[in-house]
Design a protein around this motif. Structure first.
Motif, PDB file in Angstrom:
ATOM      1  N   LEU A   1      64.872  56.642 107.859  1.00 31.52           N
ATOM      2  CA  LEU A   1      64.170  57.442 109.060  1.00 31.52           C
ATOM      3  C   LEU A   1      65.337  56.687 110.207  1.00 31.52           C
ATOM      4  CD1 LEU A   1      60.177  56.049 109.311  1.00 31.52           C
ATOM      5  CD2 LEU A   1      60.692  58.184 109.096  1.00 31.52           C
ATOM      6  N   SER A   2      65.821  55.491 110.045  1.00 32.18           N
ATOM      7  CA  SER A   2      66.428  55.184 110.975  1.00 32.18           C
ATOM      8  C   SER A   2      68.432  55.381 110.830  1.00 32.18           C
ATOM      9  CB  SER A   2      66.933  53.387 111.585  1.00 32.18           C
ATOM     10  OG  SER A   2      67.355  52.907 109.921  1.00 32.18           O
ATOM     11  N   SER A   3      69.117  56.725 109.708  1.00 30.96           N
ATOM     12  CA  SER A   3      69.700  56.620 109.537  1.00 30.96           C
ATOM     13  C   SER A   3      70.118  58.391 109.422  1.00 30.96           C
ATOM     14  CB  SER A   3      70.800  55.800 108.454  1.00 30.96           C
ATOM     15  OG  SER A   3      70.360  54.465 108.711  1.00 30.96           O
ATOM     16  N   SER A   4      68.711  58.922 109.458  1.00 25.20           N
ATOM     17  CA  SER A   4      68.616  60.082 108.801  1.00 25.20           C
ATOM     18  C   SER A   4      68.349  61.032 110.249  1.00 25.20           C
ATOM     19  CB  SER A   4      68.307  60.591 107.686  1.00 25.20           C
ATOM     20  OG  SER A   4      67.621  60.234 107.895  1.00 25.20           O
ATOM     21  N   ARG A   5      67.626  62.249 109.995  1.00 27.60           N
ATOM     22  CA  ARG A   5      67.345  63.218 110.586  1.00 27.60           C
ATOM     23  C   ARG A   5      66.010  63.562 110.091  1.00 27.60           C
ATOM     24  NH1 ARG A   5      67.052  68.053 107.681  1.00 27.60           N
ATOM     25  NH2 ARG A   5      69.340  68.791 107.135  1.00 27.60           N
ATOM     26  N   LEU A   6      65.759  63.150 108.396  1.00 24.29           N
ATOM     27  CA  LEU A   6      64.912  63.133 108.050  1.00 24.29           C
ATOM     28  C   LEU A   6      63.496  63.118 108.415  1.00 24.29           C
ATOM     29  CD1 LEU A   6      66.142  62.957 104.228  1.00 24.29           C
ATOM     30  CD2 LEU A   6      65.887  65.260 106.003  1.00 24.29           C
ATOM     31  N   THR A   7      62.499  63.722 108.202  1.00 19.54           N
ATOM     32  CA  THR A   7      60.410  62.691 108.786  1.00 19.54           C
ATOM     33  C   THR A   7      60.608  62.841 107.413  1.00 19.54           C
ATOM     34  OG1 THR A   7      60.034  64.993 108.956  1.00 19.54           O
ATOM     35  CG2 THR A   7      60.961  64.048 110.951  1.00 19.54           C
ATOM     36  N   TYR A   8      59.461  61.429 107.292  1.00 20.76           N
ATOM     37  CA  TYR A   8      58.432  61.017 106.706  1.00 20.76           C
ATOM     38  C   TYR A   8      57.494  62.005 106.297  1.00 20.76           C
ATOM     39  CZ  TYR A   8      56.376  57.760 103.197  1.00 20.76           C
ATOM     40  OH  TYR A   8      55.805  57.106 103.063  1.00 20.76           O
ATOM     41  N   ASN A   9      56.972  62.254 105.494  1.00 19.37           N
ATOM     42  CA  ASN A   9      56.006  63.828 105.288  1.00 19.37           C
ATOM     43  C   ASN A   9      55.530  62.995 103.905  1.00 19.37           C
ATOM     44  OD1 ASN A   9      53.849  65.799 103.939  1.00 19.37           O
ATOM     45  ND2 ASN A   9      55.281  67.340 104.729  1.00 19.37           N
ATOM     46  N   GLU A  10      54.394  62.704 103.473  1.00 20.90           N
ATOM     47  CA  GLU A  10      53.140  62.264 102.257  1.00 20.90           C
ATOM     48  C   GLU A  10      52.552  63.346 101.357  1.00 20.90           C
ATOM     49  OE1 GLU A  10      50.393  59.238 103.120  1.00 20.90           O
ATOM     50  OE2 GLU A  10      51.893  57.946 104.126  1.00 20.90           O
ATOM     51  N   THR A  11      52.979  64.382 102.079  1.00 15.04           N
ATOM     52  CA  THR A  11      51.867  65.805 101.832  1.00 15.04           C
ATOM     53  C   THR A  11      53.100  66.867 100.626  1.00 15.04           C
ATOM     54  OG1 THR A  11      51.347  66.898 103.443  1.00 15.04           O
ATOM     55  CG2 THR A  11      49.090  65.448 102.570  1.00 15.04           C
ATOM     56  N   GLU A  12      54.018  67.086 101.619  1.00 10.36           N
ATOM     57  CA  GLU A  12      54.380  67.687 100.845  1.00 10.36           C
ATOM     58  C   GLU A  12      56.279  67.714 101.018  1.00 10.36           C
ATOM     59  OE1 GLU A  12      53.885  72.217 101.154  1.00 10.36           O
ATOM     60  OE2 GLU A  12      51.930  71.361 100.758  1.00 10.36           O
ATOM     61  N   PRO A  13      56.404  66.301 100.274  1.00 13.80           N
ATOM     62  CA  PRO A  13      57.969  66.207 101.035  1.00 13.80           C
ATOM     63  C   PRO A  13      59.634  66.329 100.024  1.00 13.80           C
ATOM     64  CG  PRO A  13      57.501  63.943  99.467  1.00 13.80           C
ATOM     65  CD  PRO A  13      56.129  65.442  99.415  1.00 13.80           C
ATOM     66  N   ASP A  14      60.448  67.365 101.113  1.00  8.15           N
ATOM     67  CA  ASP A  14      61.818  67.592  99.836  1.00  8.15           C
ATOM     68  C   ASP A  14      61.863  66.932  99.584  1.00  8.15           C
ATOM     69  OD1 ASP A  14      60.657  70.313 101.653  1.00  8.15           O
ATOM     70  OD2 ASP A  14      62.749  69.194 103.280  1.00  8.15           O
ATOM     71  N   ILE A  15      61.923  65.828  99.234  1.00  5.85           N
ATOM     72  CA  ILE A  15      62.446  64.906  98.888  1.00  5.85           C
ATOM     73  C   ILE A  15      61.881  63.176  98.530  1.00  5.85           C
ATOM     74  CG2 ILE A  15      64.713  62.858  98.235  1.00  5.85           C
ATOM     75  CD1 ILE A  15      66.555  64.889 100.446  1.00  5.85           C
ATOM     76  N   GLU A  16      61.555  62.431  96.989  1.00  4.18           N
ATOM     77  CA  GLU A  16      60.605  61.856  97.375  1.00  4.18           C
ATOM     78  C   GLU A  16      61.156  60.712  96.647  1.00  4.18           C
ATOM     79  OE1 GLU A  16      55.992  61.500  94.802  1.00  4.18           O
ATOM     80  OE2 GLU A  16      57.542  63.495  94.738  1.00  4.18           O
ATOM     81  N   PHE A  17      60.798  59.197  96.498  1.00  5.86           N
ATOM     82  CA  PHE A  17      61.471  58.257  95.961  1.00  5.86           C
ATOM     83  C   PHE A  17      60.553  57.794  95.319  1.00  5.86           C
ATOM     84  CE2 PHE A  17      64.532  59.490  99.540  1.00  5.86           C
ATOM     85  CZ  PHE A  17      65.626  59.559  98.994  1.00  5.86           C
ATOM     86  N   THR A  18      61.160  57.336  94.098  1.00  6.54           N
ATOM     87  CA  THR A  18      59.474  56.118  93.201  1.00  6.54           C
ATOM     88  C   THR A  18      60.340  54.924  92.467  1.00  6.54           C
ATOM     89  OG1 THR A  18      59.867  57.611  91.847  1.00  6.54           O
ATOM     90  CG2 THR A  18      58.073  57.870  92.914  1.00  6.54           C
ATOM     91  N   GLY A  19      59.834  54.237  91.985  1.00  8.72           N
ATOM     92  CA  GLY A  19      60.598  52.906  91.156  1.00  8.72           C
ATOM     93  C   GLY A  19      59.790  51.885  90.911  1.00  8.72           C
ATOM     94  N   THR A  20      61.197  51.289  90.426  1.00  9.21           N
ATOM     95  CA  THR A  20      60.044  50.045  90.799  1.00  9.21           C
ATOM     96  C   THR A  20      60.852  48.175  91.062  1.00  9.21           C
ATOM     97  OG1 THR A  20      61.182  49.406  88.191  1.00  9.21           O
ATOM     98  CG2 THR A  20      59.098  50.075  88.386  1.00  9.21           C
ATOM     99  N   VAL A  21      60.048  47.127  90.854  1.00  2.00           N
ATOM    100  CA  VAL A  21      61.427  46.201  90.919  1.00  2.00           C
ATOM    101  C   VAL A  21      60.997  45.186  90.048  1.00  2.00           C
ATOM    102  CG1 VAL A  21      61.583  43.905  92.541  1.00  2.00           C
ATOM    103  CG2 VAL A  21      60.639  46.314  93.447  1.00  2.00           C
ATOM    104  N   SER A  22      62.427  45.641  89.149  1.00  2.00           N
ATOM    105  CA  SER A  22      62.336  45.403  88.193  1.00  2.00           C
ATOM    106  C   SER A  22      63.270  44.284  87.670  1.00  2.00           C
ATOM    107  CB  SER A  22      63.504  45.961  87.246  1.00  2.00           C
ATOM    108  OG  SER A  22      64.453  46.334  87.998  1.00  2.00           O
ATOM    109  N   GLY A  23      63.911  43.367  88.664  1.00  5.40           N
ATOM    110  CA  GLY A  23      64.590  42.169  88.352  1.00  5.40           C
ATOM    111  C   GLY A  23      64.263  41.281  89.524  1.00  5.40           C
ATOM    112  N   PHE A  24      63.336  39.903  89.846  1.00  3.23           N
ATOM    113  CA  PHE A  24      63.858  38.522  90.648  1.00  3.23           C
ATOM    114  C   PHE A  24      63.606  37.363  89.866  1.00  3.23           C
ATOM    115  CE2 PHE A  24      61.953  35.275  93.380  1.00  3.23           C
ATOM    116  CZ  PHE A  24      62.010  36.112  94.505  1.00  3.23           C
ATOM    117  N   ASN A  25      64.868  37.246  89.507  1.00  2.01           N
ATOM    118  CA  ASN A  25      66.087  36.045  88.883  1.00  2.01           C
ATOM    119  C   ASN A  25      67.274  35.128  89.786  1.00  2.01           C
ATOM    120  OD1 ASN A  25      65.618  36.716  86.163  1.00  2.01           O
ATOM    121  ND2 ASN A  25      66.484  38.356  86.759  1.00  2.01           N
ATOM    122  N   VAL A  26      66.697  33.688  89.736  1.00  2.00           N
ATOM    123  CA  VAL A  26      66.951  32.625  90.191  1.00  2.00           C
ATOM    124  C   VAL A  26      68.266  31.904  88.957  1.00  2.00           C
ATOM    125  CG1 VAL A  26      67.138  30.157  91.337  1.00  2.00           C
ATOM    126  CG2 VAL A  26      65.402  32.460  92.477  1.00  2.00           C
TER     127      VAL A  26
END
Length: 171
Positions: A65-90
């Motif tokens: 949102l802060s670094s592009s002209r793209l707007t957030y849209n939950e219903t029909e987005p042009d681009i979609e990001f999904t994923g997992t946080v797969s590691g948290f290691n000390v």
């Protein structure tokens, strides 16, 4: 007086040309891409904070949102990001000799890994899946819980920048 109108006309022409293809720090987003969605990332770590997936999703949404002209849209987005946080290691890093000849660690390292699925609904050839990882070191005499929030923020700053750059410099 004529120079003033010519100057304004050239400025308007320049603005119109720049709007045809958005560019920010070498980042290019085609004009037909206008919206995005970040699905809440799943936390698959055994040791990370329970809300770490949601927090990463918010961080990624904020940088887009802060670094592009793209707007957030939950219903029909042009681009979609999904994923997992797969590691948290000390882990311990930087061994040092202690009194009496024993060895210990001078630093500990918090490393967070994520897996991102990027879907471009306008052009499926641009879809990708990639893992990203980053770490921050902290003094081994410091309790993780006292620095954890700051470390996570710093790591997320780099990870979201990496995901953003991968997403919008590969057109």
């Amino acid at each position: 007086m004529t120079f003033k109108y010519l100057h304004h006309g050239l400025c308007c022409l320049l603005v119109l040309c720049l709007n045809a293809c958005y560019s920010f720090k070498g980042i290019s987003i085609p004009p037909d891409i206008g919206t995005f969605y970040v699905d809440p990332f799943q936390n698959t770590t055994a040791t990370g904070p329970a809300d770490i997936g949601d927090r990463f999703s918010e961080s990624l949404r904020d940088i887009i949102l802060s670094s592009s002209r793209l707007t957030y849209n939950e219903t029909e987005p042009d681009i979609e990001f999904t994923g997992t946080v797969s590691g948290f290691n000390v882990t311990s890093v930087a061994p040092q000799e202690r009194e009496g000849g024993s060895f210990g660690s001078a630093l500990n390292r918090l490393q967070i890994s994520i897996q991102v699925d990027y879907v471009n609904h306008k052009n499926e050839e641009d879809n990708w899946t990639q893992s990203f990882s980053f770490f921050e070191d902290f003094d081994s005499n410091t309790d993780l819980s006292s620095v954890q929030e700051e470390l996570i923020s710093n790591i997320f700053r780099q990870l979201t920048e990496d995901v953003f750059n991968r997403s919008f410099t590969n057109w």
